[in-house]
Design a protein around this motif. Sequence first.
Motif, PDB file in Angstrom:
ATOM      1  N   SER A 181      -7.413   2.641  -3.762  1.00 51.78           N
ATOM      2  CA  SER A 181      -8.327   2.837  -2.623  1.00 51.78           C
ATOM      3  C   SER A 181      -8.793   4.287  -2.571  1.00 51.78           C
ATOM      4  CB  SER A 181      -7.614   2.520  -1.301  1.00 51.78           C
ATOM      5  OG  SER A 181      -7.240   1.185  -1.233  1.00 51.78           O
ATOM      6  N   LYS A 237       0.853  -1.200   0.000  1.00 48.92           N
ATOM      7  CA  LYS A 237       0.000   0.000   0.000  1.00 48.92           C
ATOM      8  C   LYS A 237       0.889   1.250   0.000  1.00 48.92           C
ATOM      9  CE  LYS A 237      -3.989   1.099   2.771  1.00 48.92           C
ATOM     10  NZ  LYS A 237      -4.531   0.885   4.107  1.00 48.92           N
ATOM     11  N   SER A 248     -12.166   4.204   3.692  1.00 47.64           N
ATOM     12  CA  SER A 248     -12.345   5.329   4.600  1.00 47.64           C
ATOM     13  C   SER A 248     -13.836   5.659   4.772  1.00 47.64           C
ATOM     14  CB  SER A 248     -11.555   6.529   4.041  1.00 47.64           C
ATOM     15  OG  SER A 248     -11.827   7.733   4.655  1.00 47.64           O
ATOM     16  N   THR A 278      -3.142   4.173  -2.123  1.00 41.27           N
ATOM     17  CA  THR A 278      -4.049   4.698  -1.103  1.00 41.27           C
ATOM     18  C   THR A 278      -3.964   6.222  -1.033  1.00 41.27           C
ATOM     19  OG1 THR A 278      -4.695   4.356   1.206  1.00 41.27           O
ATOM     20  CG2 THR A 278      -2.340   4.407   0.769  1.00 41.27           C
TER      21      THR A 278
END
Length: 262
Positions: free
Chosen positions: A159, A115, A208, A139
């Motif tokens: 993401s 990530k 999130s 991310t």
Amino acid sequence: TKVVADTGDFQSIKAYTPRDATTNPSLILKAVQKDEYKPLLEKAVRDNPHASTGEVIDKLLIAFGGEILKIVSGRVSTEIDARLSFDVEANVAKGRELIDLYERAGFDRERVLIKIASTWEGIKAAEILEKEMIHTNLTLLFSLPQAIACAEAGVQLISPFVGRIYDWYKKQTGIEYEGAEDPGVQSVKKIYNYFRKFGYETEVMGASFRNTSQILELAGCDLLTISPDLLQKLADSNDPVERKLTADSAGAMAKISVDEKT
Ligand code: E4P
């Protein structure tokens, strides 16, 4: 939609059947405050007496990642320290190092996603790692241009964040946007629809989340990574659609579609 658990508290994943899991240093630091994970922290410190705090966190990432991989059937996303976000070489080196450690611990590299922050440097680093068959999850992604740059770089998964956009709008305007009006939800829908329309292969994982309504709005996305607290709220819901979103594969969920305006 594949459901992914977003946590460092891996014992809590066992109550659900997520396909994959995501974690990050702050989630792991939160988890090690709990008594049940103290032995892992103590072991990391004991085995590496001369390590800096950053190095101990890396050891914990591997230890927690390994435990999570024993619980989920799919992949674990393990995050590189955000302080490296503007350094291509440092991200590449750390990505290689983490994959090497996982492989030495007996895990297949296909089950690990590195990530990395979606900065220009992070995306460049991911492009290099993907060519070495080290798969990445980009991310801290808040916009369509970042998403397109990731897809063009051939990253495995992105993401896009919902909650941080929602938080920002709420702070600026005082409005608590809901459902389809939520700017965080709109951002992810826009990215997902654009990717489907133009045939990008990069997987889109909504991340999130602040509430279950955001999750429901994004049912139909490739993957959604959800904290155990919100997974529990979905599981307790009277709505069968919400309950279904706690399972490994909620394939029938198709709330977002490529017909929407991008
Ligand atoms: C997921 O991959 C992210 O680590 C997570 O969803 C971030 O969520 P936050 O905005 O609550 O920190």
